[in-house]
Design a protein around this motif. Structure first.
Motif, mmCIF file in Angstrom:
data_model
loop_
_atom_site.group_PDB
_atom_site.id
_atom_site.type_symbol
_atom_site.label_atom_id
_atom_site.label_comp_id
_atom_site.label_asym_id
_atom_site.label_seq_id
_atom_site.Cartn_x
_atom_site.Cartn_y
_atom_site.Cartn_z
ATOM 1 N N LYS A 13 0.684 4.704 19.758
ATOM 2 C CA LYS A 13 0.865 5.483 18.535
ATOM 3 C C LYS A 13 -0.279 5.228 17.552
ATOM 4 N N PHE A 14 -0.671 3.986 17.428
ATOM 5 C CA PHE A 14 -1.759 3.629 16.519
ATOM 6 C C PHE A 14 -3.080 4.243 16.978
ATOM 7 N N LEU A 15 -3.340 4.190 18.266
ATOM 8 C CA LEU A 15 -4.553 4.795 18.810
ATOM 9 C C LEU A 15 -4.550 6.302 18.580
ATOM 10 N N GLY A 16 -3.409 6.928 18.801
ATOM 11 C CA GLY A 16 -3.310 8.365 18.588
ATOM 12 C C GLY A 16 -3.552 8.744 17.140
ATOM 13 N N LEU A 17 -2.992 7.957 16.214
ATOM 14 C CA LEU A 17 -3.221 8.208 14.794
ATOM 15 C C LEU A 17 -4.695 8.072 14.436
ATOM 16 N N SER A 18 -5.334 7.038 14.958
ATOM 17 C CA SER A 18 -6.743 6.782 14.647
ATOM 18 C C SER A 18 -7.612 7.959 15.074
ATOM 19 N N PHE B 181 0.815 -1.200 0.000
ATOM 20 C CA PHE B 181 0.000 0.000 0.000
ATOM 21 C C PHE B 181 0.858 1.264 0.000
ATOM 22 N N TRP B 182 0.220 2.416 0.235
ATOM 23 C CA TRP B 182 0.833 3.728 0.043
ATOM 24 C C TRP B 182 1.918 4.042 1.063
ATOM 25 N N LEU C 95 -1.805 17.599 -7.347
ATOM 26 C CA LEU C 95 -1.051 18.570 -6.563
ATOM 27 C C LEU C 95 -0.235 17.919 -5.449
ATOM 28 N N PHE C 96 -0.715 16.790 -4.924
ATOM 29 C CA PHE C 96 -0.013 16.109 -3.833
ATOM 30 C C PHE C 96 0.073 14.623 -4.159
ATOM 31 N N PRO C 97 1.187 13.965 -3.766
ATOM 32 C CA PRO C 97 1.350 12.533 -4.061
ATOM 33 C C PRO C 97 0.630 11.651 -3.042
ATOM 34 N N VAL C 98 -0.697 11.709 -3.032
ATOM 35 C CA VAL C 98 -1.463 10.928 -2.062
ATOM 36 C C VAL C 98 -2.329 9.925 -2.799
ATOM 37 N N PRO C 99 -2.673 8.808 -2.150
ATOM 38 C CA PRO C 99 -3.479 7.771 -2.803
ATOM 39 C C PRO C 99 -4.938 8.204 -2.958
ATOM 40 N N LEU C 100 -5.578 7.656 -3.974
ATOM 41 C CA LEU C 100 -6.990 7.955 -4.220
ATOM 42 C C LEU C 100 -7.811 6.673 -4.313
ATOM 43 N N PHE D 54 -11.706 13.095 2.862
ATOM 44 C CA PHE D 54 -10.480 13.721 3.349
ATOM 45 C C PHE D 54 -9.613 12.822 4.230
ATOM 46 N N HIS D 55 -10.146 11.688 4.688
ATOM 47 C CA HIS D 55 -9.398 10.921 5.687
ATOM 48 C C HIS D 55 -8.110 10.317 5.133
ATOM 49 N N LEU D 56 -8.133 9.869 3.871
ATOM 50 C CA LEU D 56 -6.951 9.181 3.347
ATOM 51 C C LEU D 56 -5.771 10.117 3.120
ATOM 52 N N PRO D 57 -5.951 11.303 2.526
ATOM 53 C CA PRO D 57 -4.823 12.241 2.438
ATOM 54 C C PRO D 57 -4.280 12.640 3.809
ATOM 55 N N ILE D 58 -5.184 12.867 4.777
ATOM 56 C CA ILE D 58 -4.741 13.214 6.131
ATOM 57 C C ILE D 58 -3.962 12.059 6.747
ATOM 58 N N LEU D 59 -4.472 10.840 6.564
ATOM 59 C CA LEU D 59 -3.792 9.656 7.078
ATOM 60 C C LEU D 59 -2.411 9.508 6.454
ATOM 61 N N TYR D 60 -2.320 9.733 5.160
ATOM 62 C CA TYR D 60 -1.041 9.608 4.453
ATOM 63 C C TYR D 60 0.008 10.550 5.038
ATOM 64 N N PHE D 61 -0.352 11.811 5.216
ATOM 65 C CA PHE D 61 0.607 12.794 5.727
ATOM 66 C C PHE D 61 0.969 12.527 7.188
ATOM 67 N N LEU D 62 0.013 12.106 7.999
ATOM 68 C CA LEU D 62 0.301 11.823 9.409
ATOM 69 C C LEU D 62 1.197 10.597 9.550
ATOM 70 N N GLN D 63 0.974 9.581 8.719
ATOM 71 C CA GLN D 63 1.836 8.401 8.778
ATOM 72 C C GLN D 63 3.262 8.741 8.365
ATOM 73 N N LYS D 64 3.406 9.579 7.354
ATOM 74 C CA LYS D 64 4.736 10.012 6.948
ATOM 75 C C LYS D 64 5.397 10.870 8.033
ATOM 76 N N LEU D 65 4.604 11.720 8.666
ATOM 77 C CA LEU D 65 5.119 12.616 9.695
ATOM 78 C C LEU D 65 5.609 11.852 10.914
ATOM 79 N N THR D 66 4.868 10.818 11.308
ATOM 80 C CA THR D 66 5.185 10.086 12.543
ATOM 81 C C THR D 66 5.961 8.802 12.278
ATOM 82 N N GLU D 67 6.424 8.607 11.052
ATOM 83 C CA GLU D 67 7.054 7.340 10.675
ATOM 84 C C GLU D 67 8.226 6.972 11.584
#
Length: 348
Positions: free
Chosen positions: A319-324, A44-45, A117-122, A297-310
């Motif tokens: 960490k997973f609960l906080g992301l959710s 996945f992404w 505009l942004f490299p996020v999954p659709l 909007f959830h998937l682009p937000i999820l993508y950036f947060l996962q990259k940010l907290t990687e």
């Protein structure tokens, strides 16, 4: 007007909205889980770089059972349920105009804003595209043939079970050519041929159920038989195969479960919530109204947060609960703000 149709016109079916909202939130959670599954690493992404950030497939099996087998059939069945009365009131032109506003425009927006505009999954907007296609086909059939399903008659439990099993068996043969995960992509159009038959069946059943008055009221005996059959079906498929192995998701038994049980369980759940869950409150109504925006909007937000907290080395369950929680709150906030823009509220 038949007696079986009358209650549906006088009672607001909040249960439908509640069930659709629950299914939407379940899909959101499944998208959060997917990149962390051991069996899907690198598919996945996002791929976690920390070795301890992996979730065994068996732990999230109930979630994926609901999302993969039930949720999508549920979405299409509920959507089909509301199509006949919408078309009856609006007519061909207005019906398609409103469907374009609610389904096509958000898809185009996501493609332009999130993909170009942004490299996020659709991967999540395919549902809107397919549902709009169903809208066009339904409207054309109604306009050019004048065909309208007769109102009011009870359903046959045996016929419904046989119909669902037939869809499952035919889907097995379709999956030989188009296995699970095989996607036809053209620009921002995503079609998974192996699942289309079950989606068409659920959508069509929703249309028929509305005309026939099958969801309100329904005899408990019929629902009891469907529930018992579904439970025995799940038990039989489970004890005869290892559900911990992701190869199981590509087996004939899984395809039969996905396509047949998706239809039956969706039918059961809609009846149950109409009977016992036909209520709401301010919080439920608020989430339900923003359900489309949260979904978009959830998937682009999820993508950036996962990259940010990687690289954040935090206890993974925390960490997973906080992301959710953060993804849900941010998606809700963005949806609420965007819906305040003039005209946008007509779309989402």
């Amino acid at each position: 007007m038949s007696s079986s149709e009358a209650p549906q016109k006088s009672v607001r079916l909040y249960g439908m909205d509640n069930l659709r909202t629950f299914a939407c939130l379940s899909v959101l959670l499944s998208h959060l889980v997917l990149p962390y599954l051991q069996s899907f690493a690198g598919v996945f992404w996002f791929t976690p770089s920390l070795p301890n950030e992996q979730i065994p497939f068996a732990i999230v099996l109930p979630l994926f059972f609901f999302v993969n087998i039930v949720a999508m059939s549920l979405f299409f069945m509920i959507s089909g349920y509301f199509f006949p009365t919408s078309y009856d009131k609006q007519g061909f032109s207005v019906f398609l105009k409103k469907k374009a506003q609610r389904l096509l425009l958000p898809s185009i927006f996501c493609y332009i804003f999130f993909n170009l505009l942004f490299p996020v999954p659709l991967m999540h907007i395919w549902f809107l595209e397919i549902l709009f296609l169903f809208s066009v086909v339904y409207a054309l059939i109604r306009m050019y043939t004048g065909f309208k399903i007769k109102e009011g008659s009870s359903f046959s439990t045996i016929v419904l079970i046989a119909f669902s099993l037939l869809i499952g068996v035919v889907s097995i043969f379709i999956r030989y050519k188009y296995p699970s995960g095989y996607i036809i992509q053209k620009y921002f159009i995503y079609i998974e041929p192996g699942k289309m038959l079950s989606y068409i069946a659920a959508f069509t059943l929703g249309i028929i159920a509305r005309r026939k008055g099958w969801f309100y009221p329904v005899e408990k005996k019929n629902i009891g038989i469907l529930t018992l059959f579904s439970l025995l079906f799940v038990a039989l498929c489970t004890v005869t195969g290892s559900v911990n192995d992701t190869d199981y998701m590509y087996s004939r038994k899984y395809v039969l479960m996905e396509c047949s049980l998706g239809i039956l369980i969706s039918f059961i759940l809609i009846w149950v919530v109409n009977r016992w869950g036909n209520k709401t409150n301010r919080l439920i109504s608020f989430v339900s109204e923003n359900c489309m925006g949260i979904y978009l909007f959830h998937l682009p937000i999820l993508y950036f947060l996962q990259k940010l907290t990687e690289t954040w080395q935090i206890y993974f369950p925390l960490k997973f609960l906080g992301l959710s929680v953060t993804v849900l709150l941010l998606a809700t906030l963005v949806s609420t703000l965007v819906r305040k823009i003039p005209y946008v509220i007509r779309c989402i």
